[in-house]
Write an enzyme that holds these catalytic residues in place. Structure first.
Site, short mmCIF file in Angstrom:
data_model
loop_
_atom_site.label_atom_id
_atom_site.label_comp_id
_atom_site.label_asym_id
_atom_site.label_seq_id
_atom_site.Cartn_x
_atom_site.Cartn_y
_atom_site.Cartn_z
N GLN B 121 0.84 -1.18 0.00
CA GLN B 121 0.00 0.00 0.00
C GLN B 121 0.88 1.24 0.00
OE1 GLN B 121 -2.42 -0.89 3.47
NE2 GLN B 121 -4.14 0.10 2.47
N SER B 124 -0.44 6.07 3.50
CA SER B 124 -0.08 7.09 4.49
C SER B 124 1.10 7.93 4.02
CB SER B 124 0.32 6.41 5.81
OG SER B 124 -0.77 5.73 6.37
N SER B 156 4.18 -1.69 4.36
CA SER B 156 4.66 -3.04 4.67
C SER B 156 4.99 -3.77 3.39
CB SER B 156 3.60 -3.83 5.45
OG SER B 156 3.32 -3.19 6.66
N GLU B 239 -9.08 -4.57 4.65
CA GLU B 239 -7.97 -4.77 5.58
C GLU B 239 -8.51 -4.97 6.99
OE1 GLU B 239 -5.42 -1.37 6.01
OE2 GLU B 239 -3.93 -2.50 7.13
N GLU B 356 -8.50 4.64 18.08
CA GLU B 356 -9.30 5.86 18.18
C GLU B 356 -10.17 6.06 16.94
OE1 GLU B 356 -6.12 5.56 18.98
OE2 GLU B 356 -6.25 5.90 21.14
#
Lengths: 319, 374
Positions: B121, B124, B156, B239, B356
């Site tokens: 991926q 981010s 990753s 995911e 969160e």
């Protein structure tokens, strides 16, 4: 929600709204209502086989009913009579006892309860005290665990106990050389634990809903308190507790066994206490008042969690 | 029907895998599969071989009941670690399947699902973590291609990946969710630079990826131009489902191994330890069963299950500490392997959407509470 749960939910909404629950606080259940529950709904004998006049359903259906009764904080003697006494009779060695009592429990003509405590047996007579006993002040059939056996006791000296959870009547029963007839060995704790777990899961869900509903409407600093992450994340954690409790209770009722029953009982008890505690907290001061219902769930949670063995005892058992 | 399936599955497994060897108390017990670099190439080869066998025999993609039956059977065998393929299988492939053009699907899907291609991926960025839609990596159109420039992080497996699933900004003037596009980057293309990030465990399973003028054909776009957010959500949900639903991150024999450690230390009957083990069993059962609930919305089940897994992992860490004592702090020859478990535990609360973020998702989408500022 399946049909059975919908049926019980509708019955509770109709006959046991919170105002009715409050009216009977400390007074025990309304016997006329239990007869309707038995007669109109046929649920007092839900787990009683058809040959003894019951509906012949399994612990899974018992769990459905319990979830709804727990949600409504109904004080009906379902757990004591339709679960504990009924399954004790079903598992005993005495066909006469089953034939005598199961039809009467199923019809609602009488109720039964399971008595477990510091009771000894000698020469067919019981001595000692058991407390607290669910619906012990009113049960017509007393099934007493003493030594390695299960006994039908003639009667007992009964004292209604003041209790934390005033929606569920508890009593102290004393036997003093009381005549009793042995009908089998110590009954399996599994049905009672699984059913109590389901009841607690149902209560926890309602307490969560109350907290979430309030978080949506209560405004402070110009916004609903549920818009603040401190509160909305607390609500999300309640959802996690509630669904986890529901998963374990459903497992314990669908695949009855010692490990599932202890797991569900311990986990649902702890979850219910957490949710009921947060329900008070999210309501703030109003949640601490007598007029708000949050305390009724808080009390039910604490009182239920310590019935039929503490969480610690059950976690130790499955460790 | 199901009996026939189990028979066929067993025949297949017997033909290809050795029976599971007994585990020893000193075996690794890691939460993050960190493959040491010396073994990485071999692990990747073995994963590709095994996935191809699964795919060709029809066991690669099973529905709920069969997936559970197959997983139960797998526990009896020594199964090659599919970890290097998981991003491709469970994160990238679902987005291509749901949003990709017929041509894109034909080109990549079978090879990804068969394990021939590995993927990572590229989501981010240093300034776009939980606020993923803030990504700044730019893609500028040039003929039939896009020229992509920016910095990605926490990727990753990027060091061995063939493909990168990149979320990039194609319209800087649109509102932030509306200017994003998802595309497949050839990880061997000029301008792609992968740098490993060393983690608190000491290992390096994820990377920073620098993209400098990387040329990506428009044909490798997943979903519509400026429709990347929706396509990315498919990857994120898949995911979450793969992480939470399976409770796969937690070693299946976790409690038994802690109990074994307790026995070796004479703590087998200690009530305090038994209670901890019991609590852990219950927490794991809650996570597993909730992930499988048919009556729950799948997205809710995934988020709840992920939070429950993390609660269970926290309890496992506490239990390991209580059971192992000083053996957790120094390699005295017995039990030090649990440090890997302890050190991996914070990652599970961050990866795949922090705890969160999961709580906000549950509160907003499933409880109807007001949305966080965005």
């Amino acid at each position: 929600m399946n049909e059975l749960r919908a049926l019980v939910r509708a019955f509770c909404a109709d006959t046991l709204p919170m105002s009715a629950v409050r009216e009977r606080l400390g007074a025990g259940y309304d016997p006329a209502l239990w007869r309707r529950f038995a007669g109109e709904l046929g649920l007092a004998g839900l787990a009683v086989p058809e040959e003894y006049g019951g509906a012949g359903q399994t612990l899974a259906e018992v769990g459905d009913v319990q979830m709804e009764l727990g949600r409504a904080l109904a004080g009906l003697p379902f757990l004591s009579s339709a679960v504990l006494a009924t399954y004790a009779l079903l598992g005993c060695d005495d066909e006469d006892a089953r034939k005598t009592w199961l039809p009467r429990l199923a019809s609602g003509e009488t109720t039964g309860t399971l008595v477990s405590g510091d009771v000894r047996v000698a020469g067919g007579r019981l001595s000692g005290t058991a407390a607290p006993v669910l619906d012990g002040a009113t049960a017509g059939l007393l099934l007493v665990v003493a030594g390695d056996g299960l006994y039908v006791a003639e009667d007992a000296r009964r004292i209604r106990l003041e209790s934390l959870d005033a929606t569920r009547p508890l009593a102290s029963l004393t036997f003093d050389g009381t005549e009793a007839r042995r009908i089998g060995g110590v009954p399996s704790p599994v049905p009672g634990l699984a059913a109590l777990a389901a009841e607690m899961a149902g209560g926890a869900r309602r307490a969560m809903e109350m907290a979430v509903e309030y978080a949506k409407v209560r405004e402070q600093f110009g916004r609903p308190i549920g818009a603040y992450q401190a509160v909305k994340h607390a609500c999300a954690e309640l959802l996690v507790d509630v669904e986890a409790a529901a998963s374990l209770a459903a497992w314990a009722c669908a695949e009855p066994g010692a490990e599932a029953a202890s797991t569900a009982k311990a986990y649902c008890g702890d979850a219910f206490v957490r949710v009921a505690t947060e329900c008070v907290q999210i309501h703030g001061g109003i949640g601490f008042t007598w007029e708000h219902d949050a305390h009724l769930y808080f009390k039910r949670a604490h009182a239920s969690r310590v019935l039929l063995g503490t969480s610690e005892e059950h976690y130790e058992r499955i460790g | 029907m199901t009996e026939a399936f189990v028979r066929a599955a067993r025949t297949f497994l017997d033909a290809h895998l050795p029976p599971r060897a007994p585990r020893s108390a000193t075996d690794r017990v890691a939460l993050l599969e960190e493959i040491d670099s010396a073994r990485e190439a071999e692990t990747l080869r073995a994963a590709k071989r095994w996935q191809a066998l699964l795919y060709d025999a029809g066991f690669a993609e099973l529905d709920g009941e069969r997936a559970r039956e197959f997983a139960a059977l797998l526990a009896e065998y020594e199964v090659p670690d599919l970890q290097p393929l998981l991003v491709g299988l469970h994160i990238v492939a679902p987005a291509i399947r749901e949003h990709g053009s017929a041509e894109l699907k034909a080109r990549y899907l079978p090879r990804l699902l068969r394990g021939e291609l590995t993927a990572c991926q590229l989501f981010s960025e240093p300034d776009a973590g939980s606020d993923l839609a803030a990504v700044r990596t730019r893609a500028v159109r040039e003929g039939e291609d896009w020229i992509v420039t920016g910095q990605k992080v926490w990727s990753s497996g990027a060091h061995h990946a063939d493909l990168g699933e990149a979320l990039v900004r194609t319209d800087p003037d649109a509102p932030k969710h509306a200017g994003l596009t998802l595309m497949l980057v050839d990880m061997r293309a000029p301008g792609v630079e992968v740098r490993p990030l060393r983690q608190m465990t000491g290992g390096a399973s994820f990377n920073e990826v620098f993209l400098t003028g990387v040329r990506v054909p428009d044909a490798d776009r997943i979903g519509p131009l400026n429709g990347g957010w929706k396509a990315a959500i498919t990857s994120l949900s898949s995911e979450r489902a793969a992480l939470g639903g399976a409770v796969d991150a937690v070693p299946p024999d976790l409690v038994e191994r802690l109990a074994e450690q307790a026995r070796r230390r004479g703590l087998a009957g200690d009530p305090a330890i038994l209670r901890r083990l019991g609590r852990l069993r219950a927490a794991l059962a809650a996570a597993r069963l909730t992930g499988q609930r048919a009556d729950l919305d799948p997205a809710a089940a995934a988020s709840i299950s992920k939070l429950l897994v993390n609660r269970a992992v926290a309890q496992a860490v506490e239990t390991a500490s209580a059971v192992l004592g000083p053996a957790l702090a120094a390699d005295t020859g017995d039990g030090y392997a649990w440090t890997e478990f302890v050190l991996g535990s914070p990652a599970l609360r961050i990866a795949g959407g922090t705890d969160e973020i999961q709580r906000s998702i549950l509160a907003e989408r499933h409880l109807g509470l007001p949305r966080d500022p965005r």
